[in-house]
Design a protein around this motif. Structure first.
Motif, mmCIF file in Angstrom:
data_model
loop_
_atom_site.group_PDB
_atom_site.id
_atom_site.type_symbol
_atom_site.label_atom_id
_atom_site.label_comp_id
_atom_site.label_asym_id
_atom_site.label_seq_id
_atom_site.Cartn_x
_atom_site.Cartn_y
_atom_site.Cartn_z
ATOM 1 N N LEU A 194 0.931 -1.237 -0.108
ATOM 2 C CA LEU A 194 0.021 0.072 0.154
ATOM 3 C C LEU A 194 0.804 1.373 0.003
ATOM 4 C CD1 LEU A 194 -2.756 1.393 0.083
ATOM 5 C CD2 LEU A 194 -2.618 0.924 2.606
ATOM 6 N N GLU A 195 1.798 1.263 0.851
ATOM 7 C CA GLU A 195 2.813 2.441 0.756
ATOM 8 C C GLU A 195 3.444 2.525 -0.579
ATOM 9 O OE1 GLU A 195 6.151 3.896 3.936
ATOM 10 O OE2 GLU A 195 6.148 1.869 3.499
ATOM 11 N N HIS A 196 3.794 1.598 -1.262
ATOM 12 C CA HIS A 196 4.468 1.567 -2.463
ATOM 13 C C HIS A 196 3.492 2.147 -3.553
ATOM 14 C CE1 HIS A 196 6.846 0.659 -5.872
ATOM 15 N NE2 HIS A 196 5.871 -0.036 -6.610
ATOM 16 N N ALA A 197 2.346 1.933 -3.313
ATOM 17 C CA ALA A 197 1.367 2.176 -4.402
ATOM 18 C C ALA A 197 0.886 3.625 -4.295
ATOM 19 C CB ALA A 197 0.019 1.381 -4.223
ATOM 20 N N ILE A 198 0.765 4.060 -2.931
ATOM 21 C CA ILE A 198 0.532 5.617 -2.776
ATOM 22 C C ILE A 198 1.674 6.476 -3.050
ATOM 23 C CG2 ILE A 198 -0.091 7.139 -1.136
ATOM 24 C CD1 ILE A 198 -1.918 5.229 0.409
ATOM 25 N N GLY A 199 2.923 5.961 -2.930
ATOM 26 C CA GLY A 199 3.967 6.664 -3.150
ATOM 27 C C GLY A 199 4.184 6.809 -4.558
ATOM 28 N N LYS A 200 4.063 5.804 -5.455
ATOM 29 C CA LYS A 200 4.146 5.880 -6.822
ATOM 30 C C LYS A 200 3.073 6.869 -7.258
ATOM 31 C CE LYS A 200 3.766 2.820 -10.887
ATOM 32 N NZ LYS A 200 3.381 1.638 -11.338
ATOM 33 N N ALA A 201 1.877 6.995 -6.836
ATOM 34 C CA ALA A 201 1.053 7.744 -7.251
ATOM 35 C C ALA A 201 1.434 9.223 -7.048
ATOM 36 C CB ALA A 201 -0.441 7.822 -6.624
ATOM 37 N N LEU A 202 1.887 9.602 -5.688
ATOM 38 C CA LEU A 202 2.301 10.809 -5.359
ATOM 39 C C LEU A 202 3.723 11.289 -6.272
ATOM 40 C CD1 LEU A 202 2.469 12.934 -3.241
ATOM 41 C CD2 LEU A 202 4.104 11.693 -1.850
ATOM 42 N N ALA A 203 4.505 10.411 -6.633
ATOM 43 C CA ALA A 203 5.549 10.599 -7.328
ATOM 44 C C ALA A 203 5.096 11.186 -9.126
ATOM 45 C CB ALA A 203 6.567 9.643 -7.588
ATOM 46 N N SER A 204 3.949 10.592 -9.135
ATOM 47 C CA SER A 204 3.503 10.994 -10.581
ATOM 48 C C SER A 204 2.626 12.660 -10.385
ATOM 49 C CB SER A 204 2.671 9.950 -11.081
ATOM 50 O OG SER A 204 1.092 9.960 -10.404
ATOM 51 N N VAL A 205 2.439 13.135 -9.536
ATOM 52 C CA VAL A 205 1.828 14.380 -9.361
ATOM 53 C C VAL A 205 2.382 15.504 -10.365
ATOM 54 C CG1 VAL A 205 1.205 16.330 -8.051
ATOM 55 C CG2 VAL A 205 0.818 14.017 -6.936
ATOM 56 N N ASP A 206 3.815 15.786 -10.246
ATOM 57 C CA ASP A 206 4.182 16.587 -11.100
ATOM 58 C C ASP A 206 4.181 16.352 -12.552
ATOM 59 O OD1 ASP A 206 5.381 18.297 -8.960
ATOM 60 O OD2 ASP A 206 7.217 17.200 -9.083
ATOM 61 N N ASP A 371 -4.472 16.590 -4.367
ATOM 62 C CA ASP A 371 -3.850 15.272 -4.556
ATOM 63 C C ASP A 371 -2.741 15.300 -3.889
ATOM 64 O OD1 ASP A 371 -5.906 15.189 -6.261
ATOM 65 O OD2 ASP A 371 -4.686 15.174 -8.072
ATOM 66 N N ARG A 372 -1.766 16.084 -4.026
ATOM 67 C CA ARG A 372 -0.513 15.930 -3.230
ATOM 68 C C ARG A 372 -0.628 16.139 -1.881
ATOM 69 N NH1 ARG A 372 4.574 17.539 -5.359
ATOM 70 N NH2 ARG A 372 3.668 18.662 -6.924
ATOM 71 N N ALA A 374 -3.191 15.075 0.166
ATOM 72 C CA ALA A 374 -3.824 14.300 0.572
ATOM 73 C C ALA A 374 -2.911 12.974 0.654
ATOM 74 C CB ALA A 374 -5.177 13.908 -0.244
ATOM 75 N N LEU A 375 -2.139 12.700 -0.533
ATOM 76 C CA LEU A 375 -1.521 11.487 -0.689
ATOM 77 C C LEU A 375 -0.127 11.563 0.218
ATOM 78 C CD1 LEU A 375 -1.358 10.897 -4.484
ATOM 79 C CD2 LEU A 375 -2.704 9.719 -2.612
ATOM 80 N N THR A 376 0.345 12.876 0.443
ATOM 81 C CA THR A 376 1.496 13.168 1.186
ATOM 82 C C THR A 376 1.026 12.780 2.799
ATOM 83 O OG1 THR A 376 2.471 15.036 0.093
ATOM 84 C CG2 THR A 376 2.947 14.629 2.573
ATOM 85 N N ALA A 377 -0.196 12.963 3.194
ATOM 86 C CA ALA A 377 -0.926 12.682 4.652
ATOM 87 C C ALA A 377 -0.911 11.504 4.648
ATOM 88 C CB ALA A 377 -2.180 13.590 4.895
ATOM 89 N N ALA A 378 -1.563 10.656 3.676
ATOM 90 C CA ALA A 378 -1.855 9.260 3.667
ATOM 91 C C ALA A 378 -0.373 8.462 3.960
ATOM 92 C CB ALA A 378 -2.463 8.809 2.411
ATOM 93 N N LEU A 379 0.665 8.878 3.334
ATOM 94 C CA LEU A 379 2.004 8.299 3.443
ATOM 95 C C LEU A 379 2.758 8.635 4.895
ATOM 96 C CD1 LEU A 379 3.952 8.728 -0.105
ATOM 97 C CD2 LEU A 379 3.104 6.644 0.922
ATOM 98 N N ALA A 380 2.219 9.765 5.511
ATOM 99 C CA ALA A 380 2.916 10.087 6.687
ATOM 100 C C ALA A 380 1.893 9.310 7.711
ATOM 101 C CB ALA A 380 2.446 11.742 6.874
ATOM 102 N N GLY A 381 0.671 8.860 7.383
ATOM 103 C CA GLY A 381 -0.123 7.915 8.321
ATOM 104 C C GLY A 381 0.522 6.629 8.279
ATOM 105 N N LEU A 409 -9.831 13.412 0.173
ATOM 106 C CA LEU A 409 -9.575 13.569 -1.110
ATOM 107 C C LEU A 409 -10.820 13.371 -2.185
ATOM 108 C CD1 LEU A 409 -7.502 13.941 -3.357
ATOM 109 C CD2 LEU A 409 -6.688 11.643 -3.312
ATOM 110 N N ILE A 410 -11.664 12.377 -1.592
ATOM 111 C CA ILE A 410 -12.876 11.923 -2.467
ATOM 112 C C ILE A 410 -14.060 12.719 -2.089
ATOM 113 C CG2 ILE A 410 -11.551 9.802 -3.383
ATOM 114 C CD1 ILE A 410 -13.793 8.250 -1.340
ATOM 115 N N GLY A 411 -13.911 13.389 -0.764
ATOM 116 C CA GLY A 411 -14.826 14.338 -0.553
ATOM 117 C C GLY A 411 -16.015 13.424 0.331
#
Length: 430
Positions: A194-206, A371-372, A374-381, A409-411
């Protein structure tokens, strides 16, 4: 916005036009159709009707979409009529007399959110789709609107529920003999996946941001290095003032350019030099700031212009020899002449290649600042969860923080903070 009202809006753009689409949503839709369209047509089928309440105003196609299977989740209808300003105004007046009111900006979409038809990331995708100017923007926005990111988030949330269930079982049933003190072997692997999947998504924000907002390309160099001439040649338009007088350009001019379906924002900047002019000095300051924030810098050099030091930048730098018709320069990445057109295709092709590298292959589903965050906060958790391993109460609380970040993130929670700002950017009738 007032819930419970029946709203109406012209959804098809500026009049006059060939066709105008009037959109309705709310509890009075059936009443309105009875009154102005001679009855309720078969659901989700177009029906040719005379339009008007006490008198015939027009003739057009009418469609009815009963709740909950509609865009907003309420009873909805569309009247496709002739795009006459007078005709549309008369129809809206008839509808207003029946108790309908004009919709506010984004109110149809907000009702879709409030009725569970769309979540926030899908709504943002819809907004991006409406604003898309290039093919890659369209692809990225449509993937988000179609629920690509929502499905990923749902998978992450399901995994989090599994992880939390194992921990909370040990909190709630610690005295039961059939609940082991040790977590299953697969638990740690699930957490890391899960950490890898969220981290990969975060890396694609830019890369997602670059597609959505465009790649910023600074044309920089000394005065008279050919910046304005090159930007005009690339845009195929006399957008920038071209003069042999140094210091003509004193502000940042942005020129959008579609190259291979990717949006590029070309920046025509002031020439860099020492100057005693306060106005020119301000233009140079802005130029240096734009260069520092650009994704690509075309550093221009010309045979008849003095060399100056390159300012700092995090972007990719290409050195371009301009005015090739005046004489050669060596050691450059590209050579162009706006007089003859030589080398312009090389510049376009190099920008296209760099754009594909910066934007990535498949359109990124994450591209917004939300997105950035929310995903940063999720990884911190998740990181807190690993550090709290063994203390089940702290670990469970950390996993709840991760879930909350994805819910925001999804409201699903804390949505009101972003709703007004988000829907205000939508047009009337959407």
């Amino acid at each position: 916005m007032r819930s419970g009202d029946t709203i109406m809006a012209l959804s098809s753009g500026t009049l006059p036009a060939g066709v105008a689409v009037i959109r309705l949503s709310g509890p009075l839709v059936r009443t309105a159709l009875d009154a102005v369209a001679g009855g309720i047509p078969r659901p989700r089928h177009m029906s040719l009707r005379h339009i008007g309440h006490s008198r015939r105003l027009d003739q057009g196609l009418v469609a009815y979409f009963p709740a909950p299977n509609s865009f907003t989740g309420e009873d909805c209808a569309e009247l496709q009529v002739h795009g006459s300003s007078a005709g549309v105004k008369a129809i809206l007046n008839d509808l207003r007399a029946l108790g309908l009111r004009l919709a506010e900006a984004g109110e149809f979409t907000r009702r879709a959110f409030e009725n569970g038809k769309l979540n926030l990331v899908e709504i943002e995708g819809l907004g991006d789709l409406l604003n898309a100017d290039t093919e890659k923007q369209r692809q990225q926005a449509l993937a988000r609107f179609d629920g690509g990111l929502s499905r990923e988030i749902d998978q992450w949330r399901d995994t989090l529920l599994d992880l939390r269930a194992e921990i909370e079982a040990r909190l709630d049933f610690s005295d039961e003999g059939d609940v082991s003190d040790d977590l299953p072997v697969s638990w740690q692997a699930q957490l890391e996946d899960l950490e890898h999947a969220i981290g990969k998504a975060l890396a694609s924000v830019d890369s997602g941001r670059i597609v959505r907002e465009g790649i910023r390309v600074a044309l920089a160099g000394a005065p008279n290095a050919g910046k304005s001439s090159l930007i005009n040649a690339l845009a195929k338009s006399d957008i920038a003032i071209v003069s042999d007088e140094a210091g003509t350009t004193r502000d940042v001019r942005e020129v959008p350019l579609d190259i291979g379906g990717q949006l590029f924002i070309l920046l025509d900047l002031a020439g860099l030099r020492d100057t005693e002019s306060r106005a020119e000095a301000e233009g140079i300051r802005r130029a240096e700031q734009a260069i520092a924030q650009s994704d690509i810098v075309l550093w221009l050099r010309a045979p008849d212009a003095d060399d100056v030091a390159k300012p700092a930048t995090h972007g990719r730098v290409l050195t371009v020899a301009t005015k090739a018709d005046l004489g050669p320069l060596t050691g450059q990445d590209l050579v162009v002449s706006t007089e003859t057109g030589a080398g312009l295709d090389d510049v376009i092709n190099r920008l296209r290649s760099l754009g594909e590298d910066l934007a990535g292959g498949e359109p990124a589903l994450v591209s917004h600042a939300r997105d950035r965050d929310a995903l940063t906060a999720a990884l911190a958790g998740l990181d807190e969860t690993k550090r709290a391993f063994g203390d089940w109460e702290l670990a469970a609380e950390s996993l709840r923080h991760t879930s909350a970040a994805l819910e925001r993130l999804i409201g699903r929670i804390d949505a009101e903070r972003v709703l007004d700002r988000l829907f205000a950017s939508f047009c009337i009738g959407k």
